[in-house]
Write a protein that holds these residues in place. Structure first.
Motif, PDB file in Angstrom:
ATOM      1  N   LYS A 234       0.858  -1.192   0.000  1.00  0.00           N
ATOM      2  CA  LYS A 234       0.000   0.000   0.000  1.00  0.00           C
ATOM      3  C   LYS A 234       0.890   1.237   0.000  1.00  0.00           C
ATOM      4  CE  LYS A 234      -4.300  -1.494   1.792  1.00  0.00           C
ATOM      5  NZ  LYS A 234      -5.551  -0.846   1.848  1.00  0.00           N
ATOM      6  N   MET A 235       0.259   2.375  -0.214  1.00  0.00           N
ATOM      7  CA  MET A 235       1.004   3.623  -0.125  1.00  0.00           C
ATOM      8  C   MET A 235       0.690   4.300   1.205  1.00  0.00           C
ATOM      9  SD  MET A 235       0.872   5.096  -3.987  1.00  0.00           S
ATOM     10  CE  MET A 235      -0.826   4.656  -4.243  1.00  0.00           C
ATOM     11  N   MET A 236       1.686   4.962   1.743  1.00  0.00           N
ATOM     12  CA  MET A 236       1.516   5.659   3.016  1.00  0.00           C
ATOM     13  C   MET A 236       0.682   6.922   2.815  1.00  0.00           C
ATOM     14  SD  MET A 236       5.362   5.173   4.508  1.00  0.00           S
ATOM     15  CE  MET A 236       6.145   5.692   2.994  1.00  0.00           C
ATOM     16  N   THR A 237      -0.045   7.301   3.823  1.00  0.00           N
ATOM     17  CA  THR A 237      -0.923   8.474   3.779  1.00  0.00           C
ATOM     18  C   THR A 237      -0.423   9.577   4.712  1.00  0.00           C
ATOM     19  OG1 THR A 237      -2.344   7.461   5.445  1.00  0.00           O
ATOM     20  CG2 THR A 237      -2.936   7.095   3.137  1.00  0.00           C
ATOM     21  N   GLU A 238       0.889   9.729   4.790  1.00  0.00           N
ATOM     22  CA  GLU A 238       1.487  10.695   5.719  1.00  0.00           C
ATOM     23  C   GLU A 238       1.039  12.133   5.449  1.00  0.00           C
ATOM     24  OE1 GLU A 238       3.196   9.751   8.493  1.00  0.00           O
ATOM     25  OE2 GLU A 238       2.552   7.809   7.725  1.00  0.00           O
ATOM     26  N   LEU A 239       0.917  12.536   4.184  1.00  0.00           N
ATOM     27  CA  LEU A 239       0.467  13.901   3.887  1.00  0.00           C
ATOM     28  C   LEU A 239      -0.935  14.126   4.435  1.00  0.00           C
ATOM     29  CD1 LEU A 239       1.641  14.307   0.172  1.00  0.00           C
ATOM     30  CD2 LEU A 239       2.770  15.138   2.246  1.00  0.00           C
ATOM     31  N   ASN A 240      -1.771  13.120   4.330  1.00  0.00           N
ATOM     32  CA  ASN A 240      -3.133  13.192   4.834  1.00  0.00           C
ATOM     33  C   ASN A 240      -3.128  13.253   6.362  1.00  0.00           C
ATOM     34  OD1 ASN A 240      -5.917  13.019   5.125  1.00  0.00           O
ATOM     35  ND2 ASN A 240      -6.130  11.209   3.859  1.00  0.00           N
TER      36      ASN A 240
ATOM     37  N   MET B  27      -5.616   6.900  -3.906  1.00  0.00           N
ATOM     38  CA  MET B  27      -5.878   6.226  -2.638  1.00  0.00           C
ATOM     39  C   MET B  27      -4.707   5.304  -2.282  1.00  0.00           C
ATOM     40  SD  MET B  27      -8.658   7.779  -2.457  1.00  0.00           S
ATOM     41  CE  MET B  27      -9.576   7.193  -1.073  1.00  0.00           C
ATOM     42  N   ASP B  28      -4.635   4.885  -1.027  1.00  0.00           N
ATOM     43  CA  ASP B  28      -3.513   4.062  -0.587  1.00  0.00           C
ATOM     44  C   ASP B  28      -3.441   2.702  -1.282  1.00  0.00           C
ATOM     45  OD1 ASP B  28      -5.640   2.833   0.754  1.00  0.00           O
ATOM     46  OD2 ASP B  28      -4.810   3.131   2.759  1.00  0.00           O
ATOM     47  N   ASN B  29      -4.536   2.241  -1.873  1.00  0.00           N
ATOM     48  CA  ASN B  29      -4.520   0.980  -2.615  1.00  0.00           C
ATOM     49  C   ASN B  29      -4.166   1.179  -4.090  1.00  0.00           C
ATOM     50  OD1 ASN B  29      -6.869   2.100  -3.644  1.00  0.00           O
ATOM     51  ND2 ASN B  29      -8.192   0.410  -3.041  1.00  0.00           N
ATOM     52  N   GLY B  30      -3.850   2.421  -4.494  1.00  0.00           N
ATOM     53  CA  GLY B  30      -3.426   2.716  -5.860  1.00  0.00           C
ATOM     54  C   GLY B  30      -4.524   3.144  -6.805  1.00  0.00           C
ATOM     55  N   ILE B  31      -5.782   3.060  -6.383  1.00  0.00           N
ATOM     56  CA  ILE B  31      -6.893   3.441  -7.257  1.00  0.00           C
ATOM     57  C   ILE B  31      -7.108   4.945  -7.190  1.00  0.00           C
ATOM     58  CG2 ILE B  31      -9.371   3.157  -7.706  1.00  0.00           C
ATOM     59  CD1 ILE B  31      -9.098   0.293  -6.675  1.00  0.00           C
ATOM     60  N   ILE B  32      -7.430   5.544  -8.333  1.00  0.00           N
ATOM     61  CA  ILE B  32      -7.672   6.982  -8.419  1.00  0.00           C
ATOM     62  C   ILE B  32      -9.173   7.221  -8.399  1.00  0.00           C
ATOM     63  CG2 ILE B  32      -7.357   9.071  -9.800  1.00  0.00           C
ATOM     64  CD1 ILE B  32      -4.828   7.711 -10.959  1.00  0.00           C
ATOM     65  N   PHE B  33      -9.610   8.069  -7.474  1.00  0.00           N
ATOM     66  CA  PHE B  33     -11.026   8.392  -7.310  1.00  0.00           C
ATOM     67  C   PHE B  33     -11.303   9.845  -7.654  1.00  0.00           C
ATOM     68  CE2 PHE B  33     -12.046   5.073  -3.776  1.00  0.00           C
ATOM     69  CZ  PHE B  33     -12.251   4.100  -4.722  1.00  0.00           C
ATOM     70  N   ASN B  34     -12.573  10.123  -7.923  1.00  0.00           N
ATOM     71  CA  ASN B  34     -13.040  11.502  -8.015  1.00  0.00           C
ATOM     72  C   ASN B  34     -12.752  12.192  -6.686  1.00  0.00           C
ATOM     73  OD1 ASN B  34     -14.257  11.817 -10.628  1.00  0.00           O
ATOM     74  ND2 ASN B  34     -15.855  10.415  -9.968  1.00  0.00           N
ATOM     75  N   PRO B  35     -12.807  13.508  -6.643  1.00  0.00           N
ATOM     76  CA  PRO B  35     -12.552  14.218  -5.385  1.00  0.00           C
ATOM     77  C   PRO B  35     -13.492  13.849  -4.233  1.00  0.00           C
ATOM     78  CG  PRO B  35     -12.279  15.722  -7.203  1.00  0.00           C
ATOM     79  CD  PRO B  35     -12.858  14.443  -7.773  1.00  0.00           C
ATOM     80  N   ASP B  36     -14.590  13.150  -4.516  1.00  0.00           N
ATOM     81  CA  ASP B  36     -15.446  12.703  -3.412  1.00  0.00           C
ATOM     82  C   ASP B  36     -14.795  11.584  -2.609  1.00  0.00           C
ATOM     83  OD1 ASP B  36     -15.754  10.389  -4.955  1.00  0.00           O
ATOM     84  OD2 ASP B  36     -17.864  10.748  -5.395  1.00  0.00           O
ATOM     85  N   GLY B  37     -13.717  10.997  -3.135  1.00  0.00           N
ATOM     86  CA  GLY B  37     -13.006   9.941  -2.432  1.00  0.00           C
ATOM     87  C   GLY B  37     -13.740   8.615  -2.386  1.00  0.00           C
ATOM     88  N   GLN B  38     -14.821   8.477  -3.174  1.00  0.00           N
ATOM     89  CA  GLN B  38     -15.623   7.255  -3.118  1.00  0.00           C
ATOM     90  C   GLN B  38     -15.924   6.642  -4.482  1.00  0.00           C
ATOM     91  OE1 GLN B  38     -19.149   7.807  -0.739  1.00  0.00           O
ATOM     92  NE2 GLN B  38     -18.094   9.249   0.584  1.00  0.00           N
ATOM     93  N   THR B  39     -15.922   7.446  -5.544  1.00  0.00           N
ATOM     94  CA  THR B  39     -16.280   6.940  -6.867  1.00  0.00           C
ATOM     95  C   THR B  39     -15.072   6.990  -7.801  1.00  0.00           C
ATOM     96  OG1 THR B  39     -17.060   9.131  -7.568  1.00  0.00           O
ATOM     97  CG2 THR B  39     -18.698   7.619  -6.636  1.00  0.00           C
ATOM     98  N   LEU B  40     -15.044   6.057  -8.749  1.00  0.00           N
ATOM     99  CA  LEU B  40     -13.950   6.014  -9.705  1.00  0.00           C
ATOM    100  C   LEU B  40     -13.883   7.314 -10.502  1.00  0.00           C
ATOM    101  CD1 LEU B  40     -14.281   2.392 -11.108  1.00  0.00           C
ATOM    102  CD2 LEU B  40     -12.595   3.249  -9.475  1.00  0.00           C
ATOM    103  N   LEU B  41     -12.684   7.682 -10.904  1.00  0.00           N
ATOM    104  CA  LEU B  41     -12.472   8.901 -11.679  1.00  0.00           C
ATOM    105  C   LEU B  41     -13.342   8.869 -12.931  1.00  0.00           C
ATOM    106  CD1 LEU B  41     -10.623  11.435 -11.554  1.00  0.00           C
ATOM    107  CD2 LEU B  41      -9.133  10.246 -13.155  1.00  0.00           C
ATOM    108  N   SER B  42     -14.048   9.967 -13.186  1.00  0.00           N
ATOM    109  CA  SER B  42     -14.904  10.029 -14.365  1.00  0.00           C
ATOM    110  C   SER B  42     -14.650  11.337 -15.103  1.00  0.00           C
ATOM    111  CB  SER B  42     -16.376   9.887 -13.984  1.00  0.00           C
ATOM    112  OG  SER B  42     -16.757  10.931 -13.116  1.00  0.00           O
TER     113      SER B  42
END
Length: 144
Positions: free
Chosen positions: A54-60, A123-138
């Protein structure tokens, strides 16, 4: 000739898609056109924050991720207005900028071939989401 679509993520990682589906990792990536938009499932890992799958979320954790996309300056000059009132969840690593480019080859996928662009959260699992943090980038465009 089959159209090839290139995704450029922050100028770091080119990912090529021919047709509806591109596979570049064990989970695969998906291009899903809908009536008014196109949803993409992209998975990337940045070397710096990557640790044990996974990726670290230190900035967050340190509350230093900006609330507005940071790509409106050189060298990107992206005028998008993506922003949030707060970082949507604890899994956000950072903002990323995704270009969709159409070209006959990776070398031909220059800034002149961009036909869609959007900022989202990695996201820490490598997936890129819309700014809502819940849906795939569209994207507000339909392509296939």
């Amino acid at each position: 000739m089959k159209q090839i679509i290139y995704f450029i993520i922050c100028g770091i990682l080119p990912v090529a898609a021919a047709g509806q589906v591109v596979t570049h990792n064990k989970e695969g990536s998906l291009i899903k056109p809908t009536k008014d938009s196109t949803e993409v499932k992209l998975t990337v890992f940045l070397e710096g924050p990557y640790d044990k799958g996974k990726m670290m979320t230190e900035l967050n954790k340190k509350d230093i991720i900006p609330l507005s996309q940071p790509y409106n300056v050189e060298p990107w000059n992206y005028p998008g207005n993506e922003s949030v009132d707060s970082i949507p969840n604890i899994h956000v690593v950072d903002w990323v900028l995704v270009d969709i480019r159409s070209a006959d080859s990776a070398g031909g996928a220059t800034s002149e071939t961009i036909f869609a662009r959007k900022a989202g959260f990695l996201m820490d699992n490598g997936i890129i989401f819309n700014p809502d943090g819940q849906t795939l980038l569209s994207f507000d465009t339909v392509f296939s």
